[in-house]
Design a protein around this motif. Structure first.
Motif, PDB file in Angstrom:
ATOM      1  N   GLY A  54       1.035  -1.197   0.213  1.00  0.00           N
ATOM      2  CA  GLY A  54       0.555  -0.223  -0.232  1.00  0.00           C
ATOM      3  C   GLY A  54       0.929   1.354  -0.183  1.00  0.00           C
ATOM      4  O   GLY A  54       2.123   1.405   0.213  1.00  0.00           O
ATOM      5  N   PRO A  55       0.125   1.980  -0.092  1.00  0.00           N
ATOM      6  CA  PRO A  55       1.300   3.440  -0.034  1.00  0.00           C
ATOM      7  C   PRO A  55       1.422   4.031   1.355  1.00  0.00           C
ATOM      8  O   PRO A  55       1.427   3.662   2.300  1.00  0.00           O
ATOM      9  N   VAL A  56       2.304   4.824   1.168  1.00  0.00           N
ATOM     10  CA  VAL A  56       2.866   5.438   2.355  1.00  0.00           C
ATOM     11  C   VAL A  56       1.346   5.340   2.916  1.00  0.00           C
ATOM     12  O   VAL A  56       0.741   6.380   2.695  1.00  0.00           O
ATOM     13  N   PRO A  57       1.042   5.294   4.495  1.00  0.00           N
ATOM     14  CA  PRO A  57       0.121   5.758   5.856  1.00  0.00           C
ATOM     15  C   PRO A  57      -0.485   6.490   6.257  1.00  0.00           C
ATOM     16  O   PRO A  57       0.029   6.878   6.644  1.00  0.00           O
ATOM     17  N   THR A  58      -0.916   7.751   5.773  1.00  0.00           N
ATOM     18  CA  THR A  58      -1.623   8.982   5.942  1.00  0.00           C
ATOM     19  C   THR A  58      -2.676   9.282   6.379  1.00  0.00           C
ATOM     20  O   THR A  58      -2.710   9.609   7.320  1.00  0.00           O
ATOM     21  N   ARG A  59      -3.261   8.082   5.772  1.00  0.00           N
ATOM     22  CA  ARG A  59      -4.945   7.684   6.945  1.00  0.00           C
ATOM     23  C   ARG A  59      -5.140   6.473   6.727  1.00  0.00           C
ATOM     24  O   ARG A  59      -4.395   5.162   6.478  1.00  0.00           O
ATOM     25  N   PRO A  60      -6.658   5.904   7.914  1.00  0.00           N
ATOM     26  CA  PRO A  60      -6.725   4.634   7.886  1.00  0.00           C
ATOM     27  C   PRO A  60      -6.882   3.593   6.569  1.00  0.00           C
ATOM     28  O   PRO A  60      -7.558   4.349   5.217  1.00  0.00           O
ATOM     29  N   GLY A  61      -6.817   2.175   7.110  1.00  0.00           N
ATOM     30  CA  GLY A  61      -7.079   2.166   5.624  1.00  0.00           C
ATOM     31  C   GLY A  61      -6.534   1.651   4.249  1.00  0.00           C
ATOM     32  O   GLY A  61      -7.030   0.765   3.797  1.00  0.00           O
ATOM     33  N   THR A  62      -5.651   1.950   4.095  1.00  0.00           N
ATOM     34  CA  THR A  62      -4.703   2.050   3.208  1.00  0.00           C
ATOM     35  C   THR A  62      -3.396   1.152   2.847  1.00  0.00           C
ATOM     36  O   THR A  62      -3.434   0.684   2.157  1.00  0.00           O
ATOM     37  N   THR A  63      -3.269   1.185   4.370  1.00  0.00           N
ATOM     38  CA  THR A  63      -1.768   0.538   3.517  1.00  0.00           C
ATOM     39  C   THR A  63      -1.352  -0.694   4.937  1.00  0.00           C
ATOM     40  O   THR A  63      -2.373  -0.373   6.174  1.00  0.00           O
ATOM     41  N   ARG A  64      -0.798  -1.805   4.376  1.00  0.00           N
ATOM     42  CA  ARG A  64      -0.919  -3.001   6.029  1.00  0.00           C
ATOM     43  C   ARG A  64       0.820  -3.048   5.815  1.00  0.00           C
ATOM     44  O   ARG A  64       1.589  -3.120   4.917  1.00  0.00           O
ATOM     45  N   LEU A  65       0.489  -3.880   7.191  1.00  0.00           N
ATOM     46  CA  LEU A  65       2.260  -4.356   7.315  1.00  0.00           C
ATOM     47  C   LEU A  65       2.056  -5.769   7.893  1.00  0.00           C
ATOM     48  O   LEU A  65       1.284  -6.532   8.821  1.00  0.00           O
ATOM     49  N   TYR A  66       2.759  -6.600   6.702  1.00  0.00           N
ATOM     50  CA  TYR A  66       2.682  -7.984   7.615  1.00  0.00           C
ATOM     51  C   TYR A  66       3.587  -8.166   7.854  1.00  0.00           C
ATOM     52  O   TYR A  66       4.607  -8.335   7.577  1.00  0.00           O
ATOM     53  N   LEU A  67       3.388  -9.679   9.079  1.00  0.00           N
ATOM     54  CA  LEU A  67       4.407  -9.592   9.822  1.00  0.00           C
ATOM     55  C   LEU A  67       4.277 -11.430   9.871  1.00  0.00           C
ATOM     56  O   LEU A  67       3.574 -11.999  10.009  1.00  0.00           O
ATOM     57  N   ALA A  68       5.653 -12.070   9.511  1.00  0.00           N
ATOM     58  CA  ALA A  68       5.735 -13.780   9.835  1.00  0.00           C
ATOM     59  C   ALA A  68       6.840 -14.274  10.505  1.00  0.00           C
ATOM     60  O   ALA A  68       8.205 -12.973  10.992  1.00  0.00           O
ATOM     61  N   GLY A  69       6.794 -15.022  11.749  1.00  0.00           N
ATOM     62  CA  GLY A  69       7.573 -15.116  12.346  1.00  0.00           C
ATOM     63  C   GLY A  69       7.213 -15.601  13.522  1.00  0.00           C
ATOM     64  O   GLY A  69       6.407 -16.080  13.902  1.00  0.00           O
ATOM     65  N   ALA A  70       7.903 -16.205  14.539  1.00  0.00           N
ATOM     66  CA  ALA A  70       7.818 -16.618  16.092  1.00  0.00           C
ATOM     67  C   ALA A  70       7.013 -15.397  16.656  1.00  0.00           C
ATOM     68  O   ALA A  70       6.415 -14.455  16.100  1.00  0.00           O
ATOM     69  N   THR A  71       5.778 -16.272  17.370  1.00  0.00           N
ATOM     70  CA  THR A  71       4.174 -15.533  18.009  1.00  0.00           C
ATOM     71  C   THR A  71       4.763 -14.870  18.728  1.00  0.00           C
ATOM     72  O   THR A  71       3.905 -13.094  18.539  1.00  0.00           O
ATOM     73  N   HIS A  72       5.460 -14.725  19.066  1.00  0.00           N
ATOM     74  CA  HIS A  72       5.843 -13.552  20.757  1.00  0.00           C
ATOM     75  C   HIS A  72       6.852 -12.433  20.140  1.00  0.00           C
ATOM     76  O   HIS A  72       6.476 -11.407  20.574  1.00  0.00           O
ATOM     77  N   LEU A  73       6.737 -12.799  18.910  1.00  0.00           N
ATOM     78  CA  LEU A  73       8.038 -11.589  18.230  1.00  0.00           C
ATOM     79  C   LEU A  73       7.002 -10.692  17.215  1.00  0.00           C
ATOM     80  O   LEU A  73       7.458  -9.457  17.402  1.00  0.00           O
ATOM     81  N   THR A  74       5.607 -11.852  16.403  1.00  0.00           N
ATOM     82  CA  THR A  74       5.312 -10.817  16.306  1.00  0.00           C
ATOM     83  C   THR A  74       4.305  -9.973  16.536  1.00  0.00           C
ATOM     84  O   THR A  74       3.868  -8.929  16.193  1.00  0.00           O
ATOM     85  N   ASP A  75       3.859 -10.420  17.959  1.00  0.00           N
ATOM     86  CA  ASP A  75       3.003 -10.015  18.770  1.00  0.00           C
ATOM     87  C   ASP A  75       3.963  -8.402  19.372  1.00  0.00           C
ATOM     88  O   ASP A  75       2.802  -7.801  19.413  1.00  0.00           O
ATOM     89  N   GLU A  76       4.891  -8.568  19.832  1.00  0.00           N
ATOM     90  CA  GLU A  76       5.993  -7.626  20.227  1.00  0.00           C
ATOM     91  C   GLU A  76       5.704  -6.583  19.113  1.00  0.00           C
ATOM     92  O   GLU A  76       5.826  -4.637  19.476  1.00  0.00           O
ATOM     93  N   ILE A  77       6.077  -6.609  17.704  1.00  0.00           N
ATOM     94  CA  ILE A  77       5.640  -5.523  16.838  1.00  0.00           C
ATOM     95  C   ILE A  77       4.400  -5.206  16.442  1.00  0.00           C
ATOM     96  O   ILE A  77       3.863  -4.006  16.597  1.00  0.00           O
ATOM     97  N   SER A  78       3.581  -5.762  16.630  1.00  0.00           N
ATOM     98  CA  SER A  78       1.484  -5.446  16.423  1.00  0.00           C
ATOM     99  C   SER A  78       1.415  -5.006  17.035  1.00  0.00           C
ATOM    100  O   SER A  78       1.017  -3.840  16.818  1.00  0.00           O
ATOM    101  N   VAL A  79       1.379  -4.700  18.757  1.00  0.00           N
ATOM    102  CA  VAL A  79       1.487  -3.903  19.897  1.00  0.00           C
ATOM    103  C   VAL A  79       2.122  -2.164  19.372  1.00  0.00           C
ATOM    104  O   VAL A  79       1.648  -1.575  20.256  1.00  0.00           O
TER     105      VAL A  79
END
Length: 285
Positions: free
Chosen positions: A122-147
Protein backbone atom coordinates in the motif's frame (compact mmCIF):
# COMPACT_ATOMS: atom_id res chain seq x y z
CA UNK A 1 2.63 0.29 27.06
CA UNK A 2 6.27 0.79 27.99
CA UNK A 3 8.06 3.02 25.46
CA UNK A 4 10.54 1.12 23.31
CA UNK A 5 13.91 2.15 21.91
CA UNK A 6 13.67 1.71 18.13
CA UNK A 7 16.16 2.26 15.33
CA UNK A 8 15.08 3.01 11.76
CA UNK A 9 17.02 2.15 8.61
CA UNK A 10 16.12 4.42 6.85
CA UNK A 11 13.65 7.33 6.96
CA UNK A 12 12.61 7.44 3.33
CA UNK A 13 9.00 8.34 2.56
CA UNK A 14 7.62 5.12 4.05
CA UNK A 15 10.18 4.83 6.82
CA UNK A 16 9.72 8.40 8.03
CA UNK A 17 5.94 7.92 8.22
CA UNK A 18 6.33 4.72 10.22
CA UNK A 19 8.76 6.54 12.47
CA UNK A 20 6.20 9.30 12.93
CA UNK A 21 3.56 6.71 13.90
CA UNK A 22 5.93 5.14 16.41
CA UNK A 23 6.81 8.54 17.90
CA UNK A 24 3.09 9.30 18.27
CA UNK A 25 2.88 6.06 20.26
CA UNK A 26 5.44 7.38 22.71
CA UNK A 27 8.45 5.42 21.49
CA UNK A 28 11.99 6.69 20.98
CA UNK A 29 13.00 6.41 17.32
CA UNK A 30 16.57 6.94 16.16
CA UNK A 31 18.07 7.06 12.69
CA UNK A 32 21.61 7.26 11.35
CA UNK A 33 22.20 10.50 9.46
CA UNK A 34 25.53 9.41 7.95
CA UNK A 35 25.35 9.40 4.13
CA UNK A 36 21.69 10.43 4.17
CA UNK A 37 20.48 13.04 1.69
CA UNK A 38 19.23 16.46 2.83
CA UNK A 39 15.72 15.39 1.84
CA UNK A 40 15.92 12.28 4.03
CA UNK A 41 17.24 14.28 6.97
CA UNK A 42 14.41 16.79 6.54
CA UNK A 43 11.82 13.98 6.56
CA UNK A 44 13.38 12.59 9.72
CA UNK A 45 13.28 15.98 11.41
CA UNK A 46 9.64 16.46 10.46
CA UNK A 47 8.85 13.04 11.97
CA UNK A 48 10.66 14.01 15.20
CA UNK A 49 13.26 11.23 14.87
CA UNK A 50 16.48 11.46 16.85
CA UNK A 51 19.65 11.54 14.76
CA UNK A 52 22.82 9.61 15.60
CA UNK A 53 26.17 9.78 13.88
CA UNK A 54 26.85 6.19 12.85
CA UNK A 55 25.49 2.65 12.82
CA UNK A 56 27.21 1.73 16.08
CA UNK A 57 25.40 4.60 17.81
CA UNK A 58 22.13 3.47 16.25
CA UNK A 59 22.52 -0.09 17.49
CA UNK A 60 23.71 0.80 20.99
CA UNK A 61 20.87 0.47 23.47
CA UNK A 62 18.31 -0.15 20.69
CA UNK A 63 15.78 -2.91 21.33
CA UNK A 64 14.20 -3.08 17.86
CA UNK A 65 15.66 -2.24 14.45
CA UNK A 66 13.28 -1.68 11.54
CA UNK A 67 14.91 -2.06 8.12
CA UNK A 68 13.23 -0.25 5.21
CA UNK A 69 15.68 0.16 2.36
CA UNK A 70 15.97 -0.67 -1.37
CA UNK A 71 15.86 -4.47 -1.75
CA UNK A 72 19.31 -4.72 -3.32
CA UNK A 73 20.78 -3.14 -0.16
CA UNK A 74 18.87 -5.26 2.38
CA UNK A 75 21.49 -7.98 2.80
CA UNK A 76 24.34 -5.48 3.18
CA UNK A 77 22.33 -3.49 5.72
CA UNK A 78 21.70 -6.64 7.77
CA UNK A 79 25.37 -7.59 7.58
CA UNK A 80 26.41 -4.11 8.71
CA UNK A 81 23.94 -4.23 11.60
CA UNK A 82 25.36 -7.56 12.75
CA UNK A 83 28.93 -6.24 12.45
CA UNK A 84 27.90 -3.24 14.56
CA UNK A 85 26.96 -5.65 17.35
CA UNK A 86 23.15 -5.52 17.29
CA UNK A 87 21.54 -8.46 19.11
CA UNK A 88 17.96 -7.21 19.52
CA UNK A 89 14.87 -7.77 17.38
CA UNK A 90 15.48 -7.07 13.70
CA UNK A 91 12.44 -6.43 11.50
CA UNK A 92 13.25 -6.71 7.80
CA UNK A 93 10.33 -5.16 5.91
CA UNK A 94 12.08 -4.94 2.55
CA UNK A 95 10.89 -6.32 -0.78
CA UNK A 96 13.27 -9.28 -0.84
CA UNK A 97 12.47 -12.82 -1.92
CA UNK A 98 12.07 -15.63 0.63
CA UNK A 99 15.50 -17.05 -0.13
CA UNK A 100 17.20 -13.71 0.56
CA UNK A 101 15.14 -13.35 3.74
CA UNK A 102 16.43 -16.76 4.83
CA UNK A 103 20.02 -15.57 4.45
CA UNK A 104 19.28 -12.39 6.40
CA UNK A 105 17.55 -14.41 9.12
CA UNK A 106 20.58 -16.69 9.48
CA UNK A 107 22.92 -13.70 9.75
CA UNK A 108 20.87 -12.07 12.49
CA UNK A 109 20.12 -15.15 14.57
CA UNK A 110 23.69 -16.51 14.40
CA UNK A 111 24.85 -13.19 15.85
CA UNK A 112 22.48 -13.59 18.79
CA UNK A 113 19.57 -11.49 17.53
CA UNK A 114 16.01 -12.39 16.63
CA UNK A 115 14.07 -11.59 13.47
CA UNK A 116 10.62 -10.82 12.12
CA UNK A 117 9.92 -11.00 8.40
CA UNK A 118 7.74 -8.10 7.27
CA UNK A 119 6.29 -6.55 4.15
CA UNK A 120 4.34 -3.38 3.46
CA UNK A 121 1.61 -3.30 0.82
CA UNK A 122 0.00 0.00 0.00
CA UNK A 123 0.98 3.67 -0.12
CA UNK A 124 2.62 5.71 2.63
CA UNK A 125 0.01 5.37 5.44
CA UNK A 126 -1.23 8.90 5.96
CA UNK A 127 -4.78 7.76 6.69
CA UNK A 128 -6.37 4.53 8.00
CA UNK A 129 -7.34 1.66 5.76
CA UNK A 130 -4.83 2.15 2.94
CA UNK A 131 -1.75 0.19 3.96
CA UNK A 132 -0.99 -3.12 5.60
CA UNK A 133 2.10 -4.35 7.40
CA UNK A 134 2.29 -8.13 7.14
CA UNK A 135 4.44 -9.97 9.68
CA UNK A 136 5.75 -13.53 9.88
CA UNK A 137 7.88 -15.31 12.43
CA UNK A 138 7.68 -16.54 15.99
CA UNK A 139 4.38 -15.52 17.58
CA UNK A 140 5.90 -13.75 20.59
CA UNK A 141 8.04 -11.66 18.23
CA UNK A 142 5.29 -10.72 15.78
CA UNK A 143 3.11 -9.80 18.76
CA UNK A 144 5.89 -7.52 19.98
CA UNK A 145 5.81 -5.62 16.67
CA UNK A 146 2.02 -5.65 16.25
CA UNK A 147 1.46 -3.84 19.52
CA UNK A 148 3.72 -0.98 18.43
CA UNK A 149 1.22 -0.01 15.72
CA UNK A 150 -1.99 -0.65 17.64
CA UNK A 151 -4.62 2.06 17.06
CA UNK A 152 -2.51 3.68 14.33
CA UNK A 153 -3.39 4.22 10.68
CA UNK A 154 -1.36 1.15 9.74
CA UNK A 155 -3.17 -2.20 9.60
CA UNK A 156 -1.04 -5.08 10.90
CA UNK A 157 -1.70 -8.64 9.76
CA UNK A 158 0.22 -11.62 11.14
CA UNK A 159 0.65 -14.46 8.65
CA UNK A 160 0.76 -18.16 9.41
CA UNK A 161 4.10 -19.71 8.60
CA UNK A 162 7.60 -18.82 9.60
CA UNK A 163 10.13 -16.30 8.39
CA UNK A 164 9.81 -15.96 4.62
CA UNK A 165 6.02 -15.95 4.44
CA UNK A 166 5.71 -12.13 4.41
CA UNK A 167 8.48 -11.86 1.84
CA UNK A 168 6.73 -14.41 -0.37
CA UNK A 169 3.49 -12.42 -0.17
CA UNK A 170 5.27 -9.19 -1.10
CA UNK A 171 7.04 -10.78 -4.06
CA UNK A 172 3.87 -12.46 -5.32
CA UNK A 173 1.88 -9.24 -5.03
CA UNK A 174 4.52 -6.88 -6.40
CA UNK A 175 5.46 -9.09 -9.35
CA UNK A 176 1.88 -8.87 -10.61
CA UNK A 177 1.20 -5.26 -9.63
CA UNK A 178 4.43 -3.84 -11.02
CA UNK A 179 4.70 -5.98 -14.14
CA UNK A 180 1.06 -5.32 -15.08
CA UNK A 181 1.69 -1.57 -14.99
CA UNK A 182 4.71 -1.97 -17.25
CA UNK A 183 2.76 -4.13 -19.70
CA UNK A 184 0.03 -1.49 -19.77
CA UNK A 185 2.65 1.14 -20.62
CA UNK A 186 3.92 -1.01 -23.49
CA UNK A 187 0.39 -1.48 -24.79
CA UNK A 188 -0.17 2.28 -24.77
CA UNK A 189 3.18 2.87 -26.50
CA UNK A 190 2.14 0.55 -29.32
CA UNK A 191 -1.34 2.10 -29.53
CA UNK A 192 0.20 5.59 -29.68
CA UNK A 193 2.28 4.57 -32.70
CA UNK A 194 -0.95 3.77 -34.60
CA UNK A 195 -3.10 6.57 -33.19
CA UNK A 196 -5.45 4.29 -31.25
CA UNK A 197 -4.43 5.13 -27.68
CA UNK A 198 -7.75 6.78 -26.82
CA UNK A 199 -9.63 3.79 -28.16
CA UNK A 200 -7.45 1.44 -26.11
CA UNK A 201 -8.14 3.39 -22.93
CA UNK A 202 -11.85 3.45 -23.68
CA UNK A 203 -11.94 -0.28 -24.35
CA UNK A 204 -10.07 -1.00 -21.12
CA UNK A 205 -12.47 1.16 -19.12
CA UNK A 206 -15.42 -0.55 -20.74
CA UNK A 207 -14.17 -4.01 -19.86
CA UNK A 208 -12.06 -3.61 -16.74
CA UNK A 209 -10.62 -1.33 -14.10
CA UNK A 210 -6.92 -2.34 -14.10
CA UNK A 211 -3.74 -0.57 -15.10
CA UNK A 212 -4.58 -0.49 -18.79
CA UNK A 213 -7.39 1.98 -18.07
CA UNK A 214 -5.11 4.35 -16.14
CA UNK A 215 -2.35 5.71 -18.41
CA UNK A 216 -2.08 8.83 -16.26
CA UNK A 217 -0.60 6.61 -13.55
CA UNK A 218 2.52 5.90 -15.64
CA UNK A 219 4.18 9.05 -14.26
CA UNK A 220 3.87 7.56 -10.79
CA UNK A 221 5.28 4.27 -12.09
CA UNK A 222 8.26 6.15 -13.56
CA UNK A 223 8.85 7.97 -10.27
CA UNK A 224 9.01 4.62 -8.48
CA UNK A 225 10.92 2.74 -11.20
CA UNK A 226 14.21 2.99 -9.27
CA UNK A 227 12.61 0.93 -6.48
CA UNK A 228 10.37 -1.32 -8.56
CA UNK A 229 13.13 -2.60 -10.87
CA UNK A 230 15.12 -4.20 -8.01
CA UNK A 231 11.90 -5.65 -6.60
CA UNK A 232 11.24 -7.39 -9.91
CA UNK A 233 14.82 -8.67 -9.92
CA UNK A 234 14.09 -10.26 -6.55
CA UNK A 235 10.81 -11.63 -7.87
CA UNK A 236 12.57 -13.17 -10.87
CA UNK A 237 14.97 -14.98 -8.56
CA UNK A 238 12.05 -16.29 -6.52
CA UNK A 239 10.29 -17.56 -9.65
CA UNK A 240 13.43 -19.31 -10.91
CA UNK A 241 13.97 -20.95 -7.52
CA UNK A 242 10.64 -22.79 -7.79
CA UNK A 243 11.03 -23.62 -11.48
CA UNK A 244 8.78 -20.90 -12.91
CA UNK A 245 9.78 -18.71 -15.89
CA UNK A 246 10.97 -15.17 -15.14
CA UNK A 247 11.18 -13.86 -18.72
CA UNK A 248 8.34 -11.36 -18.40
CA UNK A 249 9.62 -10.08 -15.07
CA UNK A 250 13.13 -9.58 -16.45
CA UNK A 251 11.66 -7.65 -19.37
CA UNK A 252 9.60 -5.48 -17.03
CA UNK A 253 12.68 -4.86 -14.88
CA UNK A 254 14.64 -3.73 -17.94
CA UNK A 255 11.89 -1.32 -18.99
CA UNK A 256 11.61 0.11 -15.50
CA UNK A 257 15.32 0.89 -15.55
CA UNK A 258 14.62 2.95 -18.69
CA UNK A 259 12.60 5.27 -16.45
CA UNK A 260 15.22 5.38 -13.68
CA UNK A 261 16.03 9.06 -14.24
CA UNK A 262 12.51 10.03 -13.10
CA UNK A 263 13.21 9.02 -9.49
CA UNK A 264 10.60 10.57 -7.16
CA UNK A 265 9.33 12.90 -9.94
CA UNK A 266 5.64 12.17 -10.42
CA UNK A 267 4.82 14.65 -13.16
CA UNK A 268 6.68 13.40 -16.25
CA UNK A 269 4.51 13.91 -19.37
CA UNK A 270 2.79 10.78 -20.64
CA UNK A 271 3.98 11.24 -24.24
CA UNK A 272 7.59 11.57 -23.01
CA UNK A 273 7.38 8.35 -21.00
CA UNK A 274 5.93 6.41 -23.93
CA UNK A 275 8.56 7.89 -26.25
CA UNK A 276 11.34 6.79 -23.91
CA UNK A 277 10.08 3.21 -24.07
CA UNK A 278 10.04 3.33 -27.87
CA UNK A 279 13.50 4.89 -28.11
CA UNK A 280 14.95 2.31 -25.74
CA UNK A 281 13.57 -0.54 -27.83
CA UNK A 282 14.87 0.93 -31.07
CA UNK A 283 18.28 1.65 -29.54
CA UNK A 284 18.59 -1.91 -28.31
CA UNK A 285 17.60 -3.48 -31.62
Amino acid sequence: MTPRRIGLLHPGSMGAQLGKILRAGGHEVKYCRAERSPRTIQRAQEADLRPVNDLEDLCEGTEILLSLCPPEAALDVAQNVVTAGFTGLYVDANAVNPERMGVISSLVTKAGGSIVDGCLIGPVPTRPGTTRLYLAGATHLTDEISVLFASSGLDVVVLDGGVGAASALKIAHSSFAKASRVLAALAHALAAEYGVQQALTGEARRRSRPALAEPDFFATVAARAWRWAPELAQAGEAYRTVGLPDTMLRGAEELLRTWGEHKDIEHAPLDQLLRELRTDQQGGA
